[in-house]
Design an enzyme around this catalytic site. Structure first.
Site, PDB file in Angstrom:
ATOM      1  N   GLN A 201       0.847  -1.194   0.000  1.00 47.26           N
ATOM      2  CA  GLN A 201       0.000   0.000   0.000  1.00 47.26           C
ATOM      3  C   GLN A 201       0.877   1.237   0.000  1.00 47.26           C
ATOM      4  O   GLN A 201       0.405   2.330  -0.184  1.00 47.26           O
ATOM      5  CB  GLN A 201      -0.937   0.031   1.214  1.00 47.26           C
TER       6      GLN A 201
ATOM      7  N   HIS B  27      -2.132   0.896   5.397  1.00 51.40           N
ATOM      8  CA  HIS B  27      -2.762   1.943   6.202  1.00 51.40           C
ATOM      9  C   HIS B  27      -1.804   3.097   6.497  1.00 51.40           C
ATOM     10  O   HIS B  27      -1.726   3.574   7.613  1.00 51.40           O
ATOM     11  CB  HIS B  27      -3.339   1.377   7.508  1.00 51.40           C
TER      12      HIS B  27
ATOM     13  N   GLU C  38     -16.582   5.237   6.152  1.00 53.33           N
ATOM     14  CA  GLU C  38     -17.158   6.397   6.845  1.00 53.33           C
ATOM     15  C   GLU C  38     -16.872   7.698   6.096  1.00 53.33           C
ATOM     16  O   GLU C  38     -15.760   7.897   5.604  1.00 53.33           O
ATOM     17  CB  GLU C  38     -16.534   6.557   8.240  1.00 53.33           C
TER      18      GLU C  38
ATOM     19  N   TYR D 252     -12.903  10.193  16.623  1.00 54.24           N
ATOM     20  CA  TYR D 252     -13.807   9.534  15.670  1.00 54.24           C
ATOM     21  C   TYR D 252     -13.961   8.040  15.928  1.00 54.24           C
ATOM     22  O   TYR D 252     -14.560   7.328  15.139  1.00 54.24           O
ATOM     23  CB  TYR D 252     -13.382   9.879  14.229  1.00 54.24           C
TER      24      TYR D 252
ATOM     25  N   TYR E 105     -12.108  -8.398  10.409  1.00 55.63           N
ATOM     26  CA  TYR E 105     -12.000  -9.373   9.313  1.00 55.63           C
ATOM     27  C   TYR E 105     -12.250 -10.798   9.786  1.00 55.63           C
ATOM     28  O   TYR E 105     -12.609 -11.663   8.990  1.00 55.63           O
ATOM     29  CB  TYR E 105     -10.625  -9.273   8.649  1.00 55.63           C
TER      30      TYR E 105
END
Ligand SMILES: [Ca+2]
Ligand SMILES: [Ca+2]
Length: 402
Positions: A93, A177, A270, A280, A291
Site C-alpha cells: 500500500q 494503512h 465512513e 472519531y 475481518y
C-alpha cells in the site's frame, strides 16, 4: 441521519451508469446527460493527482515516479524524487503516494509529496499476528516502515531543495494503512491523513500520530492553534483522533472544514466532517466489524465518539475526493469520491452536512484519485499496474467543441 437515496433502476432517483466496454474512450448516460471518458495516458499504479496554477497536472506512481502532464502528454519521470519503500502488488500500500501544490507555487514553486520509507538499518521484526485481521495480514512483512511528507521545489522536471517536514511515529511493521492524503487548508496549513498502520490501538493514543488527521505548517512546524499544541501529554501535530485509513480528503468550499472518507474494516466505510480535537472512535467503534467476523460495536453505542455522517456497508473503498465547484457538470457543491473495490465514482448531493442523494458512476476500474480540471472536467486515475489517466466531460459539449 436521513435515509440515503441509492441509485436504482425503476426508482425516481439517479441512475446507475455502466460502461459496456473499456476502450480508450467510453460514453455513458448519467443524471447529467452522457459523459465521455477519455484516456489521456498510461501510468504504473498511479496514486495522487494535483493541479499546478498554469494548468499542468502532477501525477505520482507508487513505485516512486512523479510525472507532469502538459500539452496532452506525460513527461519523463521528474528527477530527484526521494527513494520510497515499495513492493509490488498484491502486498503493497506504500510507495510514492500523494502530491500537493503550495498555494504560493507561482512564487515559490514548492510542492509536497507523501511516501513510505524504511527505517534505516532496521532489524527485521517478527510479525505478531492480530486476530482482528483474520487471514488478511501479510506475515512476510517484517520491515519497519512509516510515512513521510516532504517539501521540494519543482524546477522544470527536477526537484531541488527537498526537505522532509513530517514523519509518522512510530515506524512499525505492516505494509498498509499509511493514509497520506495531503490537503492544503484555506489558511495555508497542510492536513495530512495518517493511517493506523494496521495496528489499531495507536489511533486512540496521544503519543503517536498514527490513526490521526494531522495539521502542520508548510515548513513542518506545529501551528499554535492546533488542539493539542503545547500540551505535555499529546503530540502537537494531531488535529483529530481515532481514525483507521483515510485515503480521501477535501476541504469544504464554504466552511473550510476538512472532510475525510475513511476505509472501514469488514464494512463501515465512513464519511466524517473533521472537528479539531474530536475523537472519531476507531478502533473502539465502527459500523463495520473485524475481518475475523468478531464484532466491533457500532457508532450509535458510544455517542462520546464523533459519528460519521454516512457509512457504507458493503464498502466503497474510498480513495480520493473533491468538492465540485465547476459548471461543466450540474454538480456544484457535490462531494465526488473515487472508489477502489466499488470501481466507481460516487457523487454525494449535500444539504449542509447531510447527504441527501448518492449517484454511482460505474467506471469498471478501481478509481484511485479524482481532480477537478480548470474547465470543470474531471480527471481520474485508476489503481492498476497498467493504470490510466482519464478525463470525464459531458459528451454533448465535447461534440459541439469539435
Ligand atoms: Ca469512526
Ligand atoms: Ca460494528
Amino acid at each position: 441521519m436521513k435515509p440515503v437515496v441509492y441509485a436504482a433502476a425503476g426508482l425516481a432517483v439517479l441512475p446507475v451508469l455502466t460502461f459496456a466496454q473499456r476502450p480508450a474512450s467510453d460514453v455513458a448516460s448519467t443524471s447529467a446527460g452522457s459523459i465521455k471518458v477519455e484516456q489521456l495516458g498510461r501510468l504504473e499504479s498511479p496514486w495522487g493527482l494535483a493541479l499546478l496554477p498554469d494548468g499542468r497536472l502532477l501525477v505520482t506512481e507508487k513505485p516512486g515516479r512523479l510525472r507532469v502532464f502538459a500539452n496532452g502528454a506525460l513527461s519523463a519521470p521528474v528527477e530527484n524524487v526521494p527513494a520510497v519503500a515499495y513492493r509490488p502488488k498484491p502486498n503493497e500500500q506504500g510507495g510514492l503516494l500523494d502530491v500537493a501544490v503550495d498555494p504560493d507555487f507561482a512564487q515559490n514553486q514548492r510542492i509536497y509529496l507523501s511516501y513510505s520509507e524504511e527505517e534505516p538499518q532496521s532489524t527485521p521484526q517478527a510479525h505478531t499476528p492480530d486476530p482482528r485481521f483474520g487471514n488478511s495480514l501479510d506475515l512476510s512483512d517484517t520491515r519497519l516502515l512509516g510515512g513521510v511528507v516532504a517539501s521540494a521545489r519543482l524546477d522544470g522536471i527536477r526537484l531541488t531543495d527537498l526537505k522532509v517536514i513530517w514523519r509518522q511515529a512510530p515506524k512499525t511493521i505492516a505494509r498498509g494503512h499509511f493514509g497520506h492524503r495531503i490537503v492544503v487548508a484555506r489558511d495555508g496549513t497542510l492536513f495530512v491523513t495518517s493511517g493506523d498502520r494496521m495496528r489499531f490501538d495507536p489511533a486512540q493514543s496521544r503519543d503517536s500520530n498514527l490513526g490521526k488527521v494531522v495539521r502542520i505548517n508548510r515548513d513542518g512546524s506545529i501551528p499554535n492553534d492546533n488542539p493539542f499544541a503545547g500540551k505535555p501529554d499529546a503530540r502537537g501535530d494531531v488535529w483529530s483522533v481515532g481514525h483507521r485509513n483515510m485515503l480521501a480528503a477535501a476541504v469544504h468550499p464554504v466552511t473550510g472544514q476538512l472532510w475525510v472518507v475513511e476505509m472501514g474494516p469488514l464494512g463501515g466505510d465512513e464519511l466524517n466532517v473533521i472537528e479539531p480535537g474530536a475523537n472519531y472512535g476507531w478502533p473502539i467503534v465502527s459500523d463495520g466489524d473485524n475481518y475475523d467476523k468478531s464484532p466491533i460495536p457500532d457508532h450509535t453505542t458510544r455517542p462520546e465518539f464523533k459519528a460519521p455522517i454516512r457509512t457504507w456497508t458493503p464498502v466503497i473503498s474510498p480513495s480520493g475526493a473533491l468538492f465540485y465547484s465547476g459548471s461543466l457538470f450540474p454538480w456544484r457543491g457535490s462531494l465526488v469520491v473515487g472508489g477502489l473495490s466499488s470501481k466507481a465514482i460516487i457523487r454525494l448531493t449535500l444539504d449542509g452536512s447531510t447527504v441527501t442523494a448518492e449517484e454511482r458512476l460505474d467506471m469498471q476500474r478501481r478509481i484511485r484519485d479524482v481532480l477537478e480540471l480548470p474547465d470543470g472536467a474531471l480527471a481520474a486515475i485508476t489503481d492498476d499496474p497498467n493504470g490510466e489517466l482519464l478525463r470525464l466531460t459531458p459528451a454533448a459539449s465535447q461534440r459541439s467543441a469539435r
